[in-house]
Design a protein around this motif. Structure first.
Motif, short mmCIF file in Angstrom:
data_model
loop_
_atom_site.label_atom_id
_atom_site.label_comp_id
_atom_site.label_asym_id
_atom_site.label_seq_id
_atom_site.Cartn_x
_atom_site.Cartn_y
_atom_site.Cartn_z
N PRO A 38 0.79 -1.24 0.00
CA PRO A 38 0.00 0.00 0.00
C PRO A 38 0.82 1.30 0.00
CG PRO A 38 -0.86 -1.55 1.61
CD PRO A 38 0.41 -2.15 1.10
N ASP A 39 2.09 1.25 0.51
CA ASP A 39 2.87 2.50 0.53
C ASP A 39 3.62 2.72 -0.79
OD1 ASP A 39 4.96 0.70 0.58
OD2 ASP A 39 5.76 1.31 2.52
N VAL A 59 -2.14 5.94 4.73
CA VAL A 59 -0.93 6.10 3.94
C VAL A 59 -0.59 7.57 3.76
CG1 VAL A 59 0.31 5.33 1.89
CG2 VAL A 59 -1.73 4.11 2.62
N SER A 65 -4.98 1.29 8.85
CA SER A 65 -3.70 1.87 8.44
C SER A 65 -3.95 2.96 7.41
CB SER A 65 -2.79 0.80 7.84
OG SER A 65 -2.41 -0.11 8.85
N LYS A 81 4.73 6.08 3.52
CA LYS A 81 4.81 5.62 4.91
C LYS A 81 3.42 5.21 5.38
CE LYS A 81 6.75 7.27 9.28
NZ LYS A 81 7.25 8.45 9.99
N LEU A 82 3.34 4.02 5.96
CA LEU A 82 2.07 3.57 6.53
C LEU A 82 1.99 3.99 7.99
CD1 LEU A 82 1.59 -0.07 5.18
CD2 LEU A 82 0.32 1.97 4.55
N HIS A 129 -0.14 3.43 11.36
CA HIS A 129 -1.14 2.52 11.93
C HIS A 129 -1.93 3.25 13.01
CE1 HIS A 129 0.88 -0.55 9.64
NE2 HIS A 129 2.02 -0.16 10.16
#
Length: 476
Positions: A86-87, A143, A141, A131-132, A134
């Motif tokens: 995802p990032d 992004v 999460s 960068k994820l 949380h």
């Protein structure tokens, strides 16, 4: 006696380059900033957007390569490393696999065992991922793509290190060299320098490598040293129990001092690398490479030798001051202003290091200007302030970067050179302490220190102690 084991370590060091804009677009690389504000269609991977290479990235990569004794590939290419995360907004990362910009270099390190050469396999340019973040509250999460497309160089060493001490010496040398080049600030805590540790163990004397693991999430030299010791012990225990070491990527938890398996180690073919179709090859002319080579600044080893030669500094002092680019910049600028390098060096070596230690800070955290340090050195030199006042004023400079001349005048701290006032204070102290005066006459010279202290107290510290001493001797 049990078997002896040898640790074999190689590092992959990622360094964020100090460019103002990203590697393939014009977005800011500034650290911080509200999430997703330093972004555009290119660095968020929008369809149809095209990358354009930042020339400064190539020059920084070349400069680091030249300083690390590398050979430069004057014809180099970018490749796509395909993976979904995802990032990673494009679902691929632009990197260099087949023709990296630098290869076959080395740097020399100093440890308790002496000098050792650590070979560098290659240095390549690539883009950073996002960068994820949380969110425990909403259990999701999020992004932030601000970091996506920030330029990186990855410095890949050969597996030449055998201990945590060698690893830290290598990283220290690399960090200092890159800071002097101005290519990066190399702040581990902000992620602008990150090291992944590839580690295996083997029986001492063997020339066959063991199965290696890669450890990530290491954001301080202390964490790296602890992770190496922890992983070494874990692998030796597995071998002694007859269990296999699995080739995998592990995440180091510094609080628990333990590493956890993240994923089994991928091979290059898993990433389906192929040349990036949107970026032409980079062609580096001899003239361009020579221009970068000529512009390389003086690095730490040469600077240390010059300080010893030019300023007559002891080699220990020269090593400490040049061991931080920030300290050496302050030293050179202040010495140039007040023309007294020895005194500037003393202030940095004694008071500055003491105050840094008390504050739990590093030299990189210093925020005072060399101009104010130079002014203080001049004030002390000309006797306008005594040593006690100078220390008090320096603490203010260290904390708030005050102008020492203004501060001394505003707080009435200038040394009183009025002999009439000094004489008056000295006579009062002698009449109040006739026994001490008599002891001095009878040869007890140490008592003079007590009398000087009393006069200084009487004058609220605003006198020159040596002048007070001379005056007391004369009056007694």
């Amino acid at each position: 006696m049990g078997k002896q084991y040898e640790t074999v370590i190689g590092l992959e060091v990622h360094v964020e380059l100090a460019t103002k804009t990203k590697i393939f677009c014009g977005c800011s690389t500034a650290f911080g900033g509200a999430p997703n504000t330093h972004t555009c269609p290119v660095c968020t991977g929008m369809p149809g957007s095209l990358p354009v290479l930042n020339k400064q990235v190539v020059e920084y990569a070349m400069a680091v390569g030249l300083a690390a004794n590398c050979r430069i590939n004057q014809y180099c290419k970018f490749d796509r490393k395909n993976y979904f995360y995802p990032d990673n907004p494009q679902n691929y990362q632009i990197s260099q696999l087949y023709l990296p910009i630098c290869h076959d270099g080395f740097i020399e390190i100093e440890t308790s065992s002496g000098t050792k050469k650590i070979r560098i396999h290659e240095i390549h340019m690539e883009e950073d991922a996002g960068k994820l973040i949380h969110d425990a509250w909403d259990d999701c999460s999020l992004v932030d793509y601000n970091r996506s497309g920030v330029p990186l160089i990855e410095i890949v060493s050969e597996p030449d290190m055998r201990s945590a001490e060698e690893v830290i010496a290598y990283l220290d040398k690399l960090r200092l060299m890159i800071q002097y080049l101005g290519a990066s600030d190399c702040k581990l805590q902000e992620g602008s320098m990150r090291a992944d540790v590839n580690l295996s163990v083997r029986e001492a004397g063997s020339d066959v490598y063991g199965i290696r693991t890669e450890m990530k999430n290491l954001n301080s030299f202390k964490a790296i040293a602890r992770a190496i010791e922890g992983e070494r012990a874990r692998q030796i225990e597995l071998i002694q129990e007859g269990r296999p070491v699995i080739q995998e990527t592990r995440r180091w938890d510094d609080n628990k001092e333990y590493s956890y398996a993240m994923r089994s180690k991928e091979d290059a073919q898993d990433y389906r690398y192929f040349p990036d179709p949107d970026l032409p090859p980079v062609s580096i002319s001899d003239e361009w490479m020579n221009r970068v080579r000529i512009s390389l600044p003086e690095l730490q080893p040469e600077k240390q030798k010059r300080y010893e030669r030019e300023y007559q500094l002891p080699s220990y002092d020269a090593e400490i001051i040049t061991g931080s680019k920030k300290l050496s910049d302050i030293f050179e600028a202040a010495a140039e202003i007040c023309k007294n390098p020895k005194k500037v060096s003393n202030w940095l070596m004694v008071e500055t290091l003491r105050l840094l230690k008390e504050a739990g800070q590093e030299p990189d955290d210093l925020s005072f200007s060399p101009e104010n340090l130079a002014k203080l050195v001049s004030l002390a030199d000309e006797g306008s302030v005594n040593s006690t006042v100078a220390k008090e004023v320096f603490e203010k400079i260290f904390l708030e970067d005050v102008d020492p001349e203004v501060y001394v005048n505003e707080h009435g701290l200038r040394t009183v050179n009025d002999t009439g006032l000094m004489e008056e204070a000295a006579k009062k102290i002698l009449s109040d302490n006739p026994e001490a005066a008599a002891d001095y006459r009878n040869g007890k010279e140490k008592i003079l220190g007590f009398l000087i202290g009393q006069v200084m107290k009487e004058m609220k510290g605003k006198a020159n102690p040596s002048a007070v001493g001379e005056l007391l001797k004369r009056l007694i």
